[in-house]
Design a protein around this motif. Structure first.
Motif, short mmCIF file in Angstrom:
data_model
loop_
_atom_site.label_atom_id
_atom_site.label_comp_id
_atom_site.label_asym_id
_atom_site.label_seq_id
_atom_site.Cartn_x
_atom_site.Cartn_y
_atom_site.Cartn_z
N ALA A 109 0.83 -1.21 0.00
CA ALA A 109 0.00 0.00 0.00
C ALA A 109 0.86 1.25 0.00
O ALA A 109 0.58 2.23 -0.72
CB ALA A 109 -0.92 -0.01 1.22
N THR A 110 1.93 1.25 0.78
CA THR A 110 2.82 2.41 0.85
C THR A 110 3.51 2.66 -0.48
O THR A 110 3.58 3.81 -0.95
CB THR A 110 3.86 2.20 1.96
OG1 THR A 110 3.19 2.01 3.21
CG2 THR A 110 4.79 3.40 2.07
N MET A 111 4.04 1.61 -1.09
CA MET A 111 4.69 1.77 -2.39
C MET A 111 3.71 2.30 -3.43
O MET A 111 4.05 3.18 -4.23
CB MET A 111 5.29 0.44 -2.85
CG MET A 111 5.93 0.51 -4.23
SD MET A 111 6.77 -1.03 -4.69
CE MET A 111 8.27 -0.87 -3.71
N THR A 112 2.50 1.78 -3.43
CA THR A 112 1.49 2.23 -4.40
C THR A 112 1.20 3.71 -4.22
O THR A 112 1.11 4.47 -5.20
CB THR A 112 0.21 1.40 -4.24
OG1 THR A 112 0.51 0.01 -4.36
CG2 THR A 112 -0.82 1.78 -5.30
N ALA A 113 1.05 4.14 -2.97
CA ALA A 113 0.74 5.55 -2.70
C ALA A 113 1.90 6.46 -3.06
O ALA A 113 1.70 7.59 -3.54
CB ALA A 113 0.37 5.72 -1.23
N LEU A 114 3.13 6.01 -2.83
CA LEU A 114 4.30 6.82 -3.16
C LEU A 114 4.47 6.97 -4.67
O LEU A 114 4.79 8.06 -5.17
CB LEU A 114 5.56 6.20 -2.56
CG LEU A 114 5.78 6.41 -1.06
CD1 LEU A 114 6.85 5.46 -0.54
CD2 LEU A 114 6.15 7.86 -0.77
N ASP A 115 4.28 5.88 -5.40
CA ASP A 115 4.53 5.89 -6.84
C ASP A 115 3.34 6.38 -7.65
O ASP A 115 3.52 6.87 -8.77
CB ASP A 115 4.91 4.49 -7.32
CG ASP A 115 6.26 4.03 -6.78
OD1 ASP A 115 7.02 4.90 -6.30
OD2 ASP A 115 6.54 2.82 -6.82
N HIS A 116 2.14 6.26 -7.10
CA HIS A 116 0.92 6.65 -7.83
C HIS A 116 -0.01 7.40 -6.88
O HIS A 116 -1.12 6.93 -6.58
CB HIS A 116 0.24 5.41 -8.41
CG HIS A 116 1.13 4.58 -9.28
ND1 HIS A 116 1.31 4.86 -10.61
CD2 HIS A 116 1.90 3.51 -8.99
CE1 HIS A 116 2.16 3.97 -11.13
NE2 HIS A 116 2.53 3.14 -10.16
N PRO A 117 0.41 8.56 -6.40
CA PRO A 117 -0.37 9.27 -5.37
C PRO A 117 -1.78 9.63 -5.80
O PRO A 117 -2.69 9.71 -4.96
CB PRO A 117 0.46 10.52 -5.09
CG PRO A 117 1.35 10.68 -6.29
CD PRO A 117 1.62 9.29 -6.77
N GLY A 118 -2.01 9.82 -7.10
CA GLY A 118 -3.34 10.17 -7.57
C GLY A 118 -4.34 9.04 -7.54
O GLY A 118 -5.55 9.26 -7.65
N ARG A 119 -3.84 7.81 -7.30
CA ARG A 119 -4.74 6.65 -7.28
C ARG A 119 -5.14 6.25 -5.86
O ARG A 119 -5.96 5.35 -5.69
CB ARG A 119 -4.06 5.44 -7.95
CG ARG A 119 -3.52 5.66 -9.34
CD ARG A 119 -4.62 6.05 -10.33
NE ARG A 119 -5.68 5.09 -10.45
CZ ARG A 119 -5.66 4.03 -11.28
NH1 ARG A 119 -4.58 3.80 -12.02
NH2 ARG A 119 -6.71 3.22 -11.36
N VAL A 120 -4.53 6.88 -4.86
CA VAL A 120 -4.75 6.46 -3.47
C VAL A 120 -5.32 7.61 -2.66
O VAL A 120 -4.78 8.72 -2.66
CB VAL A 120 -3.43 5.97 -2.84
CG1 VAL A 120 -3.65 5.57 -1.39
CG2 VAL A 120 -2.86 4.80 -3.65
N ASP A 121 -6.42 7.34 -1.96
CA ASP A 121 -7.04 8.33 -1.10
C ASP A 121 -6.37 8.28 0.27
O ASP A 121 -5.30 8.81 0.47
CB ASP A 121 -8.54 8.07 -1.02
CG ASP A 121 -9.33 9.27 -0.52
OD1 ASP A 121 -8.71 10.15 0.10
OD2 ASP A 121 -10.55 9.32 -0.75
N ARG A 122 -6.97 7.63 1.26
CA ARG A 122 -6.36 7.51 2.58
C ARG A 122 -5.74 6.13 2.77
O ARG A 122 -6.12 5.17 2.10
CB ARG A 122 -7.41 7.78 3.67
CG ARG A 122 -7.90 9.22 3.65
CD ARG A 122 -9.01 9.46 4.64
NE ARG A 122 -9.49 10.85 4.53
CZ ARG A 122 -10.68 11.27 4.90
NH1 ARG A 122 -11.55 10.41 5.41
NH2 ARG A 122 -11.02 12.54 4.76
#
Length: 284
Positions: free
Chosen positions: A112-125
């Motif tokens: 989840a952390t890697m996804t949010a770092l690399d694709h911030p526009g796809r992750v809310d909270r």
């Protein structure tokens, strides 16, 4: 309607591999990501929480590649966290979802952390529960007691070894019912599951697949509101591992649960569900 593994099962194809996920509820999408335990699946981690969480969110409980019933590449040529992160993005794409909340347990917290770092526009909270690779273990041994027990069981999947591993996962051994132990022994002894876990972990220790920077060194770039959850008595990912991200993340709160090991969603089920619902509904 009572939610079961069978009536919530869905399938999606990502990068040529069939992935299983469980879906229930309506509202803001919430992707739940399991850890890396032997014989683990999305349902094994979060099935008991789905009834409560699905009253508030569109819950998508993913079997990450190679775990549960999901397919996987025959050979892992990249760090497993990247393979799993791509599966999360592929799930969102296939369902036509621009963004979603992510809740990750242990290894799933790293994904989840890697996804949010690399694709911030796809992750809310973000909800990170005893997340792997996000903290820095400076006091306890590395690997931890729980990870060593897991690797011993994966190499020799006996009932004694599964029980020894499961005891490191919880504060209260009474949680480990004979049914739970038997089910984990059955799923974890499957040769495909043994290989999937061993191959995923091999990517973490292969220098050729190492990330330029570890996740914990990138945390200041994570802007999403984040809730860190950790059991005080965690012997797999010790609670100290959440202190560093709690200080580094610009928008994060940390809650530590007493009388609780690695499975906050099991040992402190009601408190876990209330906390997650409140955070994802109202924010920090």
């Amino acid at each position: 309607m009572t939610l079961t593994a069978e009536n919530t099962t869905r399938w999606v194809t990502v990068d040529g591999h069939k992935l299983r996920y469980h879906e229930a509820g309506t509202g803001a999408p919430l992707v739940l990501l399991h850890g890396s335990g032997a014989g683990v699946s999305g349902w094994a981690n979060f099935g008991a929480n789905l009834q409560a969480l699905s009253q508030h969110f569109r819950c998508l409980v993913l079997d990450q590649p190679g775990f549960g019933a999901s397919g996987r590449p025959e050979v892992y040529e990249r760090n497993y966290l990247r393979i799993a992160s791509d599966a999360v993005l592929g799930l969102l794409d296939e369902l036509g979802l621009e963004k979603a909340h992510l809740l990750g347990n242990s290894m799933g917290g790293g994904v989840a952390t890697m996804t949010a770092l690399d694709h911030p526009g796809r992750v809310d909270r973000l909800v990170l529960m005893a997340p792997g690779g996000v903290g820095v273990n400076i006091l306890g041994p590395e690997p931890s007691e729980g990870i060593n027990a897991l690797m011993k069981f994966n190499a020799d999947p006996t009932q004694a070894n599964v029980l020894a591993w499961l005891k490191t996962m919880v504060f209260n051994p009474a949680v480990l019912t004979p049914e739970l132990v038997e089910q984990r022994l059955k799923t974890a002894s499957d040769p495909a599951n043994i290989a999937a876990l061993a191959d995923a972990y091999a990517t973490f220790y292969n220098p050729k697949m190492a990330e330029p920077l570890p996740l914990w060194a990138r945390l200041r770039g994570l802007q999403q509101q984040t809730l860190l959850l950790h059991g005080r008595d965690d012997r797999v990912t010790p609670v100290e591992g959440s202190l560093f991200p709690a200080r580094q993340l610009p928008n994060a709160d940390l809650r530590i649960f007493s009388r609780c090991g690695h499975w906050v969603q099991v040992e402190r089920k009601d408190a876990f569900e209330r906390t997650v619902i409140d955070f994802l509904t109202h924010g920090l």
